[in-house]
Design a protein around this motif. Structure first.
Motif, mmCIF file in Angstrom:
data_model
loop_
_atom_site.group_PDB
_atom_site.id
_atom_site.type_symbol
_atom_site.label_atom_id
_atom_site.label_comp_id
_atom_site.label_asym_id
_atom_site.label_seq_id
_atom_site.Cartn_x
_atom_site.Cartn_y
_atom_site.Cartn_z
ATOM 1 N N VAL A 52 -1.725 -6.248 1.605
ATOM 2 C CA VAL A 52 -2.009 -4.892 2.117
ATOM 3 C C VAL A 52 -2.710 -5.031 3.459
ATOM 4 C CG1 VAL A 52 -3.182 -2.704 1.637
ATOM 5 C CG2 VAL A 52 -2.316 -4.069 -0.267
ATOM 6 N N ARG A 53 -2.038 -4.597 4.515
ATOM 7 C CA ARG A 53 -2.617 -4.825 5.852
ATOM 8 C C ARG A 53 -3.840 -3.952 6.087
ATOM 9 N NH1 ARG A 53 1.370 -3.203 10.818
ATOM 10 N NH2 ARG A 53 1.602 -1.129 9.976
ATOM 11 N N ASN A 54 -3.866 -2.747 5.535
ATOM 12 C CA ASN A 54 -4.960 -1.823 5.785
ATOM 13 C C ASN A 54 -6.088 -2.074 4.769
ATOM 14 O OD1 ASN A 54 -6.582 0.507 6.034
ATOM 15 N ND2 ASN A 54 -4.839 1.577 6.963
ATOM 16 N N ALA A 109 19.069 -8.866 -0.995
ATOM 17 C CA ALA A 109 18.734 -7.704 -0.162
ATOM 18 C C ALA A 109 19.556 -6.521 -0.659
ATOM 19 C CB ALA A 109 19.066 -7.993 1.294
ATOM 20 N N SER A 110 18.977 -5.337 -0.562
ATOM 21 C CA SER A 110 19.754 -4.201 -1.069
ATOM 22 C C SER A 110 19.236 -2.860 -0.554
ATOM 23 C CB SER A 110 19.747 -4.250 -2.599
ATOM 24 O OG SER A 110 19.123 -3.151 -3.152
ATOM 25 N N THR A 111 20.096 -1.869 -0.605
ATOM 26 C CA THR A 111 19.692 -0.480 -0.357
ATOM 27 C C THR A 111 20.148 0.375 -1.540
ATOM 28 O OG1 THR A 111 21.755 0.080 0.733
ATOM 29 C CG2 THR A 111 19.972 -0.649 2.162
ATOM 30 N N LEU A 112 19.486 1.487 -1.719
ATOM 31 C CA LEU A 112 19.880 2.432 -2.771
ATOM 32 C C LEU A 112 20.826 3.500 -2.244
ATOM 33 C CD1 LEU A 112 16.940 3.819 -4.952
ATOM 34 C CD2 LEU A 112 18.754 2.243 -5.608
ATOM 35 N N ARG A 113 20.563 3.952 -1.012
ATOM 36 C CA ARG A 113 21.188 5.184 -0.511
ATOM 37 C C ARG A 113 22.716 5.126 -0.514
ATOM 38 N NH1 ARG A 113 19.400 8.290 5.032
ATOM 39 N NH2 ARG A 113 19.567 10.355 4.120
ATOM 40 N N GLY A 171 0.793 -1.234 0.000
ATOM 41 C CA GLY A 171 0.000 0.000 0.000
ATOM 42 C C GLY A 171 0.823 1.281 0.000
ATOM 43 N N GLY A 172 2.111 1.207 0.313
ATOM 44 C CA GLY A 172 2.932 2.417 0.437
ATOM 45 C C GLY A 172 3.554 2.833 -0.882
ATOM 46 N N GLY A 173 4.580 3.676 -0.779
ATOM 47 C CA GLY A 173 5.199 4.232 -1.985
ATOM 48 C C GLY A 173 5.867 3.176 -2.849
ATOM 49 N N VAL A 174 6.773 2.391 -2.270
ATOM 50 C CA VAL A 174 7.477 1.384 -3.063
ATOM 51 C C VAL A 174 6.499 0.306 -3.529
ATOM 52 C CG1 VAL A 174 9.363 -0.295 -3.097
ATOM 53 C CG2 VAL A 174 9.614 1.796 -1.759
ATOM 54 N N GLY A 175 5.584 -0.077 -2.648
ATOM 55 C CA GLY A 175 4.638 -1.133 -2.988
ATOM 56 C C GLY A 175 3.744 -0.769 -4.161
ATOM 57 N N GLY A 224 0.987 5.755 9.330
ATOM 58 C CA GLY A 224 0.615 4.591 8.517
ATOM 59 C C GLY A 224 -0.760 4.776 7.890
ATOM 60 N N GLY A 225 -1.146 3.788 7.111
ATOM 61 C CA GLY A 225 -2.471 3.794 6.496
ATOM 62 C C GLY A 225 -2.553 4.595 5.210
ATOM 63 N N HIS A 226 -1.426 5.207 4.767
ATOM 64 C CA HIS A 226 -1.490 5.989 3.528
ATOM 65 C C HIS A 226 -1.451 5.061 2.313
ATOM 66 C CE1 HIS A 226 2.774 5.827 4.884
ATOM 67 N NE2 HIS A 226 3.023 5.584 3.615
ATOM 68 N N LEU A 227 -2.053 5.538 1.244
ATOM 69 C CA LEU A 227 -1.995 4.811 -0.036
ATOM 70 C C LEU A 227 -1.079 5.611 -0.957
ATOM 71 C CD1 LEU A 227 -3.016 2.552 -1.960
ATOM 72 C CD2 LEU A 227 -4.869 4.096 -2.610
ATOM 73 N N ILE A 251 14.694 -8.494 -0.446
ATOM 74 C CA ILE A 251 14.385 -7.775 0.799
ATOM 75 C C ILE A 251 14.829 -6.324 0.661
ATOM 76 C CG2 ILE A 251 14.860 -7.654 3.273
ATOM 77 C CD1 ILE A 251 15.471 -10.759 2.977
ATOM 78 N N ILE A 252 13.839 -5.425 0.832
ATOM 79 C CA ILE A 252 14.087 -4.000 0.630
ATOM 80 C C ILE A 252 13.715 -3.196 1.874
ATOM 81 C CG2 ILE A 252 13.200 -1.992 -0.712
ATOM 82 C CD1 ILE A 252 15.186 -3.727 -2.248
ATOM 83 N N GLY A 253 12.721 -3.666 2.624
ATOM 84 C CA GLY A 253 12.281 -2.942 3.818
ATOM 85 C C GLY A 253 12.221 -3.872 5.019
#
Ligand SMILES: NC(=O)c1ccc[n+]([C@@H]2O[C@H](COP(=O)([O-])OP(=O)(O)OC[C@H]3O[C@@H](n4cnc5c(N)ncnc54)[C@H](OP(=O)(O)O)[C@@H]3O)[C@@H](O)[C@H]2O)c1
Length: 316
Positions: free
Chosen positions: A170-172, A251-255, A148-152, A305-308, A226-228
């Motif tokens: 999506v949990r919400n 698994a990875s990070t961008l930053r 439900g979030g940005g990456v998802g 939380g809970g944002h789309l 694995i990203i988050g």
């Protein structure tokens, strides 16, 4: 210039001296900058920008969109006034930012500032994870955990555009219909989503508690990326089951990638993803926009939380 400033482990409005672009950098008048999972962690005193990036650790922000003011690149790709967007190592949540010119991407005509400001971090992350690393392709089955979030929401759309069968966890409940509208074949509660395997690719945005179910629902030769890890970093990995499935865990990070790695990823997204944004097949769902001066409220909305999709700061 006005910035979002971290002071005493809290976020609020602040000011800084004006910026000058260094060699190879462009100065950007920021119009919008998205919030990301790393930002509140940085506010809490963890996950600072890499020191070699040369950005202050008390001005957060990992993505932005705006206009080029000037460029100190040897051969500038963009003229002053060009609409651009980019990931940055930090300090995006400000009126101005300096960006490695190679990391800039053009903003497609018609894409509004909020959408452009919320695009780079989540679409580059999702593209790199499911296409670059997991090699997702047409006809495969993708599971996105934490969809439900940005990456998802970016991953769901990219999976759909690639012709994959997309299951979204999506949990919400209120966000499930919205995620299906973005292209998920089914958006379900987390425990139900695992029942729809086996999955060729699992994008893990929630973290360690999902590992046992990830491995159980993985297809033979499947890949977990694995990203988050917001729900935890230590988990049980059933190695026998993983071996039996000839599975891969990545698994990875961008930053913390080098500027060159980030620039190469930006070029890939520019050629493979931006045309789909330009013709409206991909979009950035905006949950809420806040002016820079109300940065504390924006962070509260994000961490609640809970944002789309995305929460974006308007910096103009
Ligand atoms: N590795 C990298 O380079 C990289 C890059 C970008 C992001 N990330 C990380 O990836 C994760 C997702 O980023 P994002 O921008 O999409 O964040 P986001 O917009 O906050 O979305 C996170 C999603 O995960 C869900 N979620 C969180 N905890 C959960 C749990 N315990 N069980 C089920 N669902 C849960 C949230 O649901 P609710 O709305 O119900 O809370 C939300 O839909 C974050 O942890 C972020 O830090 C990593």
């Amino acid at each position: 210039m006005r910035v979002a400033e971290i002071k005493d482990k809290a976020i609020g409005p602040g000011t800084r001296e004006d910026l000058q672009p260094g060699f190879g950098q462009a100065l950007i008048r920021v119009r919008a900058a998205g919030l990301n999972g790393a930002d509140p962690i940085q506010v809490a005193g963890f996950y600072p920008p890499p020191p070699e990036a040369g950005v202050p650790d008390d001005v957060p922000g990992m993505e932005l969109a705006g206009e080029v003011v000037s460029s100190a690149a040897p051969v500038p790709r963009f003229e002053p006034g060009a609409r651009v967007m980019a990931i940055v190592a930090g300090a995006a949540q400000a009126e101005y930012a300096v960006v490695d010119e190679r990391q800039l991407m053009p903003v497609p005509d018609g894409l509004d500032w909020a959408s452009a400001g919320g695009f780079p971090e989540v679409f580059l992350t999702a593209y790199d994870a499911i296409v670059g690393q997991a090699k997702l392709h047409t006809g495969q089955r993708l599971l996105v955990n934490g969809a439900g979030g940005g990456v998802g929401t970016a991953a769901v759309q990219l999976g759909h555009a690639l012709g994959a069968d997309v299951t979204a966890s999506v949990r919400n409940e209120k966000n499930r219909a919205g995620v299906e509208e973005l292209g998920a074949n089914r958006a379900l509660a987390p425990d139900e989503a695992f029942e729809h395997g086996p999955f060729d690719v699992i994008l893990e945005l929630v973290g360690a508690p999902n590992l046992p179910d990830d491995v159980k629902s993985l297809a033979t030769w499947g890949t977990i990326v694995i990203i988050g890890v917001s729900a935890g970093v230590d988990g049980a990995l059933d190695l026998r089951r993983l071996m039996t499935k000839r599975g891969t865990v990545r698994a990875s990070t961008l930053r913390y990638r080098t500027p060159e790695e980030k620039a190469m990823l930006a070029r890939e997204v520019e050629t493979s993803v931006l045309p789909l944004v330009a013709d409206g097949r991909l979009r950035v769902p905006i949950d809420a926009e806040f002016p820079l001066g109300e940065v504390a409220a924006a962070y509260e909305r994000f961490t609640g939380g809970g944002h789309l999709g995305k929460i974006v700061l308007r910096c103009d």
